[in-house]
Design a protein around this motif. Sequence first.
Motif, PDB file in Angstrom:
ATOM      1  N   GLY A 152     -23.789  -5.038 -42.790  1.00 44.37           N
ATOM      2  CA  GLY A 152     -22.863  -6.095 -42.408  1.00 44.37           C
ATOM      3  C   GLY A 152     -22.318  -5.894 -40.999  1.00 44.37           C
ATOM      4  O   GLY A 152     -22.213  -6.844 -40.223  1.00 44.37           O
ATOM      5  N   PHE A 174     -14.758  -1.183 -48.302  1.00 45.70           N
ATOM      6  CA  PHE A 174     -15.647  -2.212 -48.850  1.00 45.70           C
ATOM      7  C   PHE A 174     -16.656  -2.786 -47.857  1.00 45.70           C
ATOM      8  O   PHE A 174     -17.386  -3.713 -48.182  1.00 45.70           O
ATOM      9  CB  PHE A 174     -14.809  -3.353 -49.448  1.00 45.70           C
ATOM     10  CG  PHE A 174     -13.955  -4.070 -48.432  1.00 45.70           C
ATOM     11  CD1 PHE A 174     -14.402  -5.241 -47.861  1.00 45.70           C
ATOM     12  CD2 PHE A 174     -12.719  -3.556 -48.055  1.00 45.70           C
ATOM     13  CE1 PHE A 174     -13.629  -5.900 -46.921  1.00 45.70           C
ATOM     14  CE2 PHE A 174     -11.941  -4.200 -47.120  1.00 45.70           C
ATOM     15  CZ  PHE A 174     -12.389  -5.378 -46.543  1.00 45.70           C
ATOM     16  N   THR A 175     -16.728  -2.253 -46.640  1.00 41.83           N
ATOM     17  CA  THR A 175     -17.719  -2.757 -45.688  1.00 41.83           C
ATOM     18  C   THR A 175     -19.015  -1.966 -45.812  1.00 41.83           C
ATOM     19  O   THR A 175     -19.017  -0.865 -46.360  1.00 41.83           O
ATOM     20  CB  THR A 175     -17.207  -2.611 -44.244  1.00 41.83           C
ATOM     21  OG1 THR A 175     -16.881  -1.246 -44.012  1.00 41.83           O
ATOM     22  CG2 THR A 175     -15.976  -3.462 -44.009  1.00 41.83           C
ATOM     23  N   ARG A 178     -14.631 -13.396 -43.638  1.00 47.68           N
ATOM     24  CA  ARG A 178     -14.940 -12.027 -44.074  1.00 47.68           C
ATOM     25  C   ARG A 178     -15.296 -11.094 -42.927  1.00 47.68           C
ATOM     26  O   ARG A 178     -15.113  -9.891 -43.033  1.00 47.68           O
ATOM     27  CB  ARG A 178     -16.097 -12.058 -45.076  1.00 47.68           C
ATOM     28  CG  ARG A 178     -15.687 -12.634 -46.427  1.00 47.68           C
ATOM     29  CD  ARG A 178     -16.853 -12.537 -47.374  1.00 47.68           C
ATOM     30  NE  ARG A 178     -16.517 -13.128 -48.671  1.00 47.68           N
ATOM     31  CZ  ARG A 178     -17.375 -13.238 -49.671  1.00 47.68           C
ATOM     32  NH1 ARG A 178     -18.607 -12.804 -49.518  1.00 47.68           N
ATOM     33  NH2 ARG A 178     -17.010 -13.763 -50.807  1.00 47.68           N
ATOM     34  N   ALA A 179     -15.858 -11.646 -41.875  1.00 45.67           N
ATOM     35  CA  ALA A 179     -16.270 -10.794 -40.754  1.00 45.67           C
ATOM     36  C   ALA A 179     -15.030 -10.272 -40.018  1.00 45.67           C
ATOM     37  O   ALA A 179     -14.115 -11.027 -39.725  1.00 45.67           O
ATOM     38  CB  ALA A 179     -17.157 -11.590 -39.803  1.00 45.67           C
ATOM     39  N   PHE A 180     -15.023  -8.966 -39.754  1.00 45.32           N
ATOM     40  CA  PHE A 180     -13.858  -8.349 -39.112  1.00 45.32           C
ATOM     41  C   PHE A 180     -13.659  -8.843 -37.685  1.00 45.32           C
ATOM     42  O   PHE A 180     -12.538  -8.968 -37.211  1.00 45.32           O
ATOM     43  CB  PHE A 180     -13.996  -6.821 -39.120  1.00 45.32           C
ATOM     44  CG  PHE A 180     -13.603  -6.205 -40.417  1.00 45.32           C
ATOM     45  CD1 PHE A 180     -14.095  -6.697 -41.614  1.00 45.32           C
ATOM     46  CD2 PHE A 180     -12.716  -5.136 -40.456  1.00 45.32           C
ATOM     47  CE1 PHE A 180     -13.723  -6.150 -42.824  1.00 45.32           C
ATOM     48  CE2 PHE A 180     -12.339  -4.573 -41.664  1.00 45.32           C
ATOM     49  CZ  PHE A 180     -12.844  -5.073 -42.846  1.00 45.32           C
ATOM     50  N   LYS A 185     -13.834  -8.612 -50.208  1.00 45.16           N
ATOM     51  CA  LYS A 185     -15.293  -8.616 -50.177  1.00 45.16           C
ATOM     52  C   LYS A 185     -15.773  -8.737 -48.740  1.00 45.16           C
ATOM     53  O   LYS A 185     -15.160  -9.439 -47.938  1.00 45.16           O
ATOM     54  CB  LYS A 185     -15.792  -9.819 -50.984  1.00 45.16           C
ATOM     55  CG  LYS A 185     -16.721  -9.445 -52.118  1.00 45.16           C
ATOM     56  CD  LYS A 185     -17.103 -10.704 -52.855  1.00 45.16           C
ATOM     57  CE  LYS A 185     -18.204 -10.431 -53.869  1.00 45.16           C
ATOM     58  NZ  LYS A 185     -18.653 -11.659 -54.521  1.00 45.16           N
ATOM     59  N   TYR A 186     -16.877  -8.061 -48.466  1.00 45.75           N
ATOM     60  CA  TYR A 186     -17.439  -8.159 -47.110  1.00 45.75           C
ATOM     61  C   TYR A 186     -18.549  -9.214 -47.108  1.00 45.75           C
ATOM     62  O   TYR A 186     -18.688  -9.968 -48.059  1.00 45.75           O
ATOM     63  CB  TYR A 186     -17.933  -6.769 -46.672  1.00 45.75           C
ATOM     64  CG  TYR A 186     -18.156  -6.600 -45.190  1.00 45.75           C
ATOM     65  CD1 TYR A 186     -17.247  -7.097 -44.280  1.00 45.75           C
ATOM     66  CD2 TYR A 186     -19.274  -5.933 -44.716  1.00 45.75           C
ATOM     67  CE1 TYR A 186     -17.456  -6.944 -42.918  1.00 45.75           C
ATOM     68  CE2 TYR A 186     -19.483  -5.768 -43.363  1.00 45.75           C
ATOM     69  CZ  TYR A 186     -18.577  -6.277 -42.468  1.00 45.75           C
ATOM     70  OH  TYR A 186     -18.789  -6.117 -41.122  1.00 45.75           O
ATOM     71  N   LEU A 187     -19.347  -9.259 -46.049  1.00 45.92           N
ATOM     72  CA  LEU A 187     -20.366 -10.294 -45.879  1.00 45.92           C
ATOM     73  C   LEU A 187     -21.355 -10.362 -47.054  1.00 45.92           C
ATOM     74  O   LEU A 187     -21.696  -9.343 -47.653  1.00 45.92           O
ATOM     75  CB  LEU A 187     -21.144 -10.048 -44.576  1.00 45.92           C
ATOM     76  CG  LEU A 187     -20.321  -9.786 -43.310  1.00 45.92           C
ATOM     77  CD1 LEU A 187     -21.254  -9.628 -42.120  1.00 45.92           C
ATOM     78  CD2 LEU A 187     -19.312 -10.883 -43.058  1.00 45.92           C
ATOM     79  N   SER A 188     -21.814 -11.578 -47.357  1.00 42.07           N
ATOM     80  CA  SER A 188     -22.760 -11.770 -48.458  1.00 42.07           C
ATOM     81  C   SER A 188     -24.192 -11.536 -48.001  1.00 42.07           C
ATOM     82  O   SER A 188     -24.508 -11.734 -46.824  1.00 42.07           O
ATOM     83  CB  SER A 188     -22.661 -13.198 -49.002  1.00 42.07           C
ATOM     84  OG  SER A 188     -21.357 -13.476 -49.384  1.00 42.07           O
TER      85      SER A 188
END
Lengths: 97, 367
Positions: free
Chosen positions: B333, B328-329, B273-275, A2-5
């Motif tokens: 974001g 999924f990005t 979660r942040a790349f 999952k990426y950022l909320s």
Amino acid sequence: MKYLSNVSTLTYDESLCTGCRYCSQVCPSGVFIMESKKAVITDKDLCIECGACQKNCDSNAITVLAGVGCSSALIQSFFTGEAPSCGCSDGSKSVCC
Amino acid sequence: MKFTVLNTTTPSQELQTGTTRTKIDLQPWSQRPVAKSISHIWTYRDYSGAFLSRISSYRDKYRVEPGLYKIGDPDKESDVLVSANYKLSFDHLRRHLKNRNLWIIVLDTKGINVWCAAGKGTFGTQELIQKINQTKILTYIAHKRIILPQLGGPGVNAHEVKLKTGLRVYYGPVYAKDIPEYFDNERQTSKKMRSSSFKILDRLVLTPMEINPAMKYFVYYAFAIFIFMGLQRNGIIFKNALYDGLPFYLAGIVAIFTGAFVTPLLLPFIPFRAFSVKGGMAGIMATMILYSTTNMFKNNIFLTLFLYTFLPMMSSFIALQFTGSTTFTNPSGVKKEHKYAIPVYITGVVGSIFLLIIQKVYLLGVL
């Protein structure tokens, strides 16, 4: 994964839904499913802002600011002022991701 | 040796000279384009082409001619599939169509895969409608179905296609390998067919094209370091530049390896979660490993500080580029990451250069 909320720009107005089912078929992240002939959002944070749902929605029930999620394209567009684009091989000078 | 020049000009082509009309418009209805026969079998050239496309810019020229194709012996009840003219996409499609009788329309996506072309709009409504007309596919079939890869969705408005051509768009599976099951399932996609997987192997094949562009920047970096190290009180001396620059070249290589290979590969296992954070975390780990396994950076406060600033930062920056290759990005974001990460990168670069200069001044004893 999952990426950022809470970042996706997806909006959906259920009252406009005609029940054509295209959004549920076309979303690669399973954001939309059909429930009693209307589309419903499962998890907005799964949205990747590709724009497929909006493109295939005939009743304007869905809006999303679709675009490229490519960091280098976004950085380049910041400097050039042009819309971010993954150029690759179409002759444009934009980046390839 | 004797050469024979063939006169290939036909009366119909002569007619077109000096006009802006396309060849296709001049063809009578009876002279519809002939569907080219293709096989599901990959030759040696297909394998080598696929490999080269994964590792280099060979992919930019890897194309098939747009138009109408057929596999097996399709008739008027056979289904119509649509694909992009990136040859790797087309090849993956056909290899899964063994023992099937199908029509295939290849759109002109300028050699780009379905997903990226859909995002750009070249795999789009207008191109699809145009190709439906040009190929005269409606004269080959007696049904109203046209099957698109699901990932073409961002470019195609199914309602408009129906309105303009009468064909009903069916969104098929994401992967060509699911097409046989899709047909056996009476053109219904299952939840599994509609989502893209992003397993370790899927990520692994993408890493060469992450490393490749990063290495181009490494050349500039290494050259700058080489010059800077050669800078002495009495001019530029390259005698020691290679040796003195070694820790920096090493730090650069490790940063690229960590950001473009390790981070993508271990993506789900690195926290946050942040790349940019993932890449930074991997970078700090790599820095600690590098620091403890070599003696190059020990007993040198400037070098140590440089290493701990520069390496994680570069790893973070390179890892952030991988957002464009994932499934999924989203752009919002990435923009959010930029807001936080770019000021950090700028500070880091300025800080790293500052550290280098201080060290130089200290070593040369100028002050």
